[in-house]
Write a protein that holds these residues in place. Structure first.
Motif, PDB file in Angstrom:
ATOM      1  N   TRP A 142     -35.467  25.347   5.998  1.00  0.00           N
ATOM      2  CA  TRP A 142     -35.090  24.323   5.030  1.00  0.00           C
ATOM      3  C   TRP A 142     -34.960  22.918   5.640  1.00  0.00           C
ATOM      4  O   TRP A 142     -34.741  21.937   4.914  1.00  0.00           O
ATOM      5  N   ILE A 173     -36.533  19.624   4.139  1.00  0.00           N
ATOM      6  CA  ILE A 173     -36.037  19.025   2.899  1.00  0.00           C
ATOM      7  C   ILE A 173     -35.336  17.705   3.189  1.00  0.00           C
ATOM      8  O   ILE A 173     -35.392  16.755   2.393  1.00  0.00           O
ATOM      9  N   TYR A 232     -25.698  18.951   1.609  1.00  0.00           N
ATOM     10  CA  TYR A 232     -25.674  20.302   1.042  1.00  0.00           C
ATOM     11  C   TYR A 232     -24.388  20.500   0.248  1.00  0.00           C
ATOM     12  O   TYR A 232     -23.374  20.970   0.741  1.00  0.00           O
ATOM     13  N   SER A 258     -31.020  19.347 -10.929  1.00  0.00           N
ATOM     14  CA  SER A 258     -32.468  19.440 -10.753  1.00  0.00           C
ATOM     15  C   SER A 258     -32.914  18.807  -9.442  1.00  0.00           C
ATOM     16  O   SER A 258     -33.981  19.119  -8.939  1.00  0.00           O
ATOM     17  N   LEU A 259     -32.105  17.898  -8.917  1.00  0.00           N
ATOM     18  CA  LEU A 259     -32.466  17.213  -7.682  1.00  0.00           C
ATOM     19  C   LEU A 259     -31.541  17.576  -6.524  1.00  0.00           C
ATOM     20  O   LEU A 259     -31.689  17.047  -5.429  1.00  0.00           O
ATOM     21  N   ILE A 289     -29.818  18.948  -3.369  1.00  0.00           N
ATOM     22  CA  ILE A 289     -30.244  19.575  -2.120  1.00  0.00           C
ATOM     23  C   ILE A 289     -29.742  21.009  -2.073  1.00  0.00           C
ATOM     24  O   ILE A 289     -30.426  21.923  -1.579  1.00  0.00           O
ATOM     25  N   GLU A 325     -29.498  23.163  -4.452  1.00  0.00           N
ATOM     26  CA  GLU A 325     -30.413  24.044  -5.172  1.00  0.00           C
ATOM     27  C   GLU A 325     -31.763  24.156  -4.472  1.00  0.00           C
ATOM     28  O   GLU A 325     -32.386  25.220  -4.476  1.00  0.00           O
ATOM     29  N   GLN A 326     -32.221  23.071  -3.884  1.00  0.00           N
ATOM     30  CA  GLN A 326     -33.500  23.119  -3.177  1.00  0.00           C
ATOM     31  C   GLN A 326     -33.440  24.071  -1.991  1.00  0.00           C
ATOM     32  O   GLN A 326     -34.373  24.850  -1.741  1.00  0.00           O
ATOM     33  N   ILE A 327     -32.328  24.025  -1.254  1.00  0.00           N
ATOM     34  CA  ILE A 327     -32.183  24.920  -0.113  1.00  0.00           C
ATOM     35  C   ILE A 327     -32.053  26.363  -0.589  1.00  0.00           C
ATOM     36  O   ILE A 327     -32.664  27.281  -0.024  1.00  0.00           O
ATOM     37  N   SER A 372     -33.328  27.641  -3.155  1.00  0.00           N
ATOM     38  CA  SER A 372     -34.634  28.123  -3.607  1.00  0.00           C
ATOM     39  C   SER A 372     -35.449  28.656  -2.436  1.00  0.00           C
ATOM     40  O   SER A 372     -36.271  29.569  -2.599  1.00  0.00           O
ATOM     41  N   ARG A 373     -35.219  28.111  -1.240  1.00  0.00           N
ATOM     42  CA  ARG A 373     -35.906  28.613  -0.047  1.00  0.00           C
ATOM     43  C   ARG A 373     -35.396  30.019   0.299  1.00  0.00           C
ATOM     44  O   ARG A 373     -36.167  30.878   0.724  1.00  0.00           O
TER      45      ARG A 373
END
Length: 285
Positions: free
Chosen positions: A56, A59, A94, A101-102, A104, A106-108, A110-111
């Motif tokens: 991650w 990101i 984090y 939706s933006l 970090i 959630e983005q992490i 998702s990994r």
């Protein structure tokens, strides 16, 4: 070759040499040497282990490196500054935000979800997992499991369609250089609740009592024992579900901790040996 029985999911933290995300999901980067050493010690059993990484760093690293380049003529540009910037900004970024939706966070996550889905293709929807988490990775995987467990409590069902994806076939969690306690000071101690045992959907003979082992070097200023951080964690220690394990990285003669050595857990025998031992238990018939 026997069918794989056990999956290992590895997630990095700061100082893990996680510089460039591999193009292929089965390609190893920051944990490559650890995987090689562990599988060599496992011998013939190594064929039963599927190893996947949660990567991650990319990101956040693009913006971090751009900022360091921007200030290079105004400050020192040594590796220690880069490490501190990465460590502090990773932890600050984090977190849950209003704009999910933006986020970090959630983005992490998702990994993590992607890695779990990929390993499921190899070990099946009921396959058992060992999770290895370094540094901030321990906080990330704890939150990921916590969110899934709270979802089930609130809705009465799992978020995903398999025990593996719902993280309920996790036989063991090994954290090292873990800094979860740093993130707990915003909460009242008596209200802090750890994750529940994430292996409840495993057969009883596959369940291990001391399912969480936390390794830390006393000189590592980013690594902390879990037990004293809250009464609920202390209760886990007394119940033998959680074990804090002090280790000694590098030379015993070193008096002052080098921040860059925070990533040294990966190739230290004091961690490699317990990983092999844990996998041996999981692979036993």
């Amino acid at each position: 070759m026997p069918n794989p029985k056990t999956g290992v999911i590895v997630i990095h933290g700061v100082g893990s040499s996680a510089h460039s995300r591999p193009a292929n999901v089965d390609e190893l980067s920051f944990s490559k040497d650890m995987a090689r050493r562990v599988k060599r010690k496992l011998g013939d059993q190594a064929d039963q282990v599927v190893w996947r990484e949660v990567f991650w760093a990319d990101i956040l690293s693009v913006r971090q490196l751009a900022y360091l380049a921007e200030i290079s003529d105004k400050t020192s540009s040594d590796v220690v500054r880069a490490f501190v910037l990465s460590a502090m900004s990773d932890g600050a970024a984090y977190r849950k935000t209003a704009d999910r939706s933006l986020a970090i966070y959630e983005q992490i996550h998702s990994r993590v979800e992607t890695a779990v889905r990929e390993i499921e293709k190899e070990i099946g929807p009921d396959g058992q997992l060992l999770i290895l988490a370094h540094s901030l990775g321990g906080h990330i995987i704890s939150n990921y499991i916590y969110d899934l467990q709270r979802f089930k409590i609130c809705t009465g069902q799992g978020r995903f369609g398999s025990p593996l994806q719902n993280m309920s076939t996790v036989a063991g969690l090994m954290t090292f250089g873990c800094n979860i306690p740093i993130f707990l000071f915003a909460h009242k101690q008596e209200e802090i609740q750890p994750i529940d045992y994430p292996g409840g959907d495993l057969p009883e003979h596959r369940q291990i009592v001391t399912w969480w082992q936390n390794f830390y070097d006393k000189k590592d200023i980013l690594a902390y024992p879990m037990g004293p951080s809250a009464p609920a964690y202390s209760k886990m220690v007394s119940g033998r579900y959680l074990r804090d394990v002090p280790v000694h990285l590098g030379s015993p003669s070193v008096q002052q901790w080098d921040p860059l050595s925070h990533g040294s857990y990966w190739d230290d025998v004091e961690l490699i040996t317990p990983v092999v031992h844990y996998l041996g238990k999981m692979l036993a018939d």
